[in-house]
Write an enzyme that holds these catalytic residues in place. Sequence first.
Site: not given
Ligand code: FAD
Length: 507
Positions: A11-12, A14, A44-45, A47, A112, A227, A272, A331, A355, A366
């Site tokens: 629930a991120g 994606a 994410a900071q 953008g 950036e 990072h 990086r 990171h 991700e 990346r």
């Molecule tokens: C500190 C930080 C700063 C960043 N800044 C940037 C930025 O400025 N710009 C940028 O493009 N990217 C940035 N990134 C990278 C970016 O944030 C991530 O790549 C992106 O948010 C990933 O989104 P996602 O939905 O794939 O995963 P996530 O947002 O990590 O969501 C994953 C979800 O899956 C759930 N989950 C995992 N495993 C299970 C399971 N087995 N069962 C049920 N639920 C599960 C988790 O609880 C969560 O809800 C940053 C990353 C970090 C850590």
Amino acid sequence: MQHDRPIIIGAGLAGLMTALHLAPMPVLVLARAPLGDGAASAWAQGGVAACVGADDDPARHLDDTLAAGDGLCDAAVAARILQAGPDSIATLARHGVEFDRAADGRLALGLEAAHSRRRIVHAGGDGTGAEIMRALIAAVQRAPSITVLEQAEARRLVVEDNRIRGVLVAAPHGALLLPASRVVLASGGIGGLFLHTTNPPQSWGQGLLLAARAGAALADLEFVQFHPTALAAGTDPLPLVSEAVRGEGAILIDETGTRFLADQPGAELGPRDVVARGIFAHLAAGHQVFLDARPALGERFGKRFPAITAACLAAGIDPVMQPIPVVPAAHYHMGGVAVDAAGRSSVAGLWACGETASTGLHGANRLASNSLLEAATCACWVAEDVAATPPVRVRPLADRRLPPAPDPVPVRPILSRHAGLLRDGDGLLAAIRALAPLAAAGGPAADPATLGLMLAVAALRREESRGAHARTDFPARRADFSTRLTLYLTDATAAAARLADPIVRRA
Ligand SMILES: Cc1cc2nc3c(=O)[nH]c(=O)nc-3n(C[C@H](O)[C@H](O)[C@H](O)COP(=O)(O)OP(=O)(O)OC[C@H]3O[C@@H](n4cnc5c(N)ncnc54)[C@H](O)[C@@H]3O)c2cc1C
């Protein structure tokens, strides 16, 4: 017999975008933590990178992405995702995301490292992820077609004849066996496999492990982006000190005040991975490393970087008066579940985005802020493909035993020591030998150890240095490795068994 509804694991950004784009089709979202927690998206900071500026276009964004990817991007995939950037920003705005705007109402654009144009769309200054998640959670809560099961962790995918049949879930009131013929993995990154990470601590790559155990091909596993500047606060995870601080002129010094990267091309603003390796080598030589923002920013630091200031103050450091202690930290993972242009994995009925997926956009490294763009964009394409895939009648499933709650802690020192910023064949072999028994034991560390083993096998197989993958025993880039490599769990296990056995290795 019953018809299933698609299940989205994660629930991120994606996962929520996939669910919203599937509306009004009923979907079930599994979230390991309460909605909004445990997702890197909220942290994410910088953008979202998108070529919306008047001086920009998809070809320029593609050039920058391919340069960062160091010869391993899938150019066609990258071109398609980057071309969709402006539309994805518009979609996020339609869902209620309030991006920062200039006085004339146009999107404010940040710059950036390694971007040749200002193209980072942001919100709340350094709070882009939090604003995106605020808006998407509100949109999900308004959508009657979306059911969210919180604190529900997917522990296994059920597969028959290379086709998804269901998901085995650890839910608050016990095990649930949910029949499903369409499952989307949106479970985030793998930083939690390493000692130092900026990721939520439970982000150890569980989605990749689920896919691997289900028989899916994984790709580019060896490419982990570290990072350069996480705040060495002694916490887990470590707060990020954004590249933008160096962009504003902060310099890297050691405990003697020496600017130890001054002679490298680009100095503190080099690529990086190069800066991260420079810091790592200096730390390994027994030094301490600090980011000194005092000369460049001084009193302005707090206003320009409120979130970083708060993290520093919480660690007892005043960035206006003191240099900030930093350390490289895992990171972002360029690798993931190998998917095609529609986000389909090699297992029928299993898609991946965000991700967790390896689309080919990032190659060996990346480009900053391309990941949020990829998550938002590919989630919509996955949703379209899921919607176009007719539901399959699914049989009730025979009971299955819930594996133990995973614990990545024993794996973290092994991967950090041997498969971190600098690797070599002997170290990777040592990692494989240490991880193989953990993976085979079937205890809480088995799943993280299995994924760690796959990563180590992938890193050992790539006998070159490219992008984020640096082998001290193979320091050059090699033309015969200029292709993305996939790996199945069965092959990794067989390779690990062979490599872990010193007698076979000698033969
Ligand atoms: C500190 C930080 C700063 C960043 N800044 C940037 C930025 O400025 N710009 C940028 O493009 N990217 C940035 N990134 C990278 C970016 O944030 C991530 O790549 C992106 O948010 C990933 O989104 P996602 O939905 O794939 O995963 P996530 O947002 O990590 O969501 C994953 C979800 O899956 C759930 N989950 C995992 N495993 C299970 C399971 N087995 N069962 C049920 N639920 C599960 C988790 O609880 C969560 O809800 C940053 C990353 C970090 C850590």
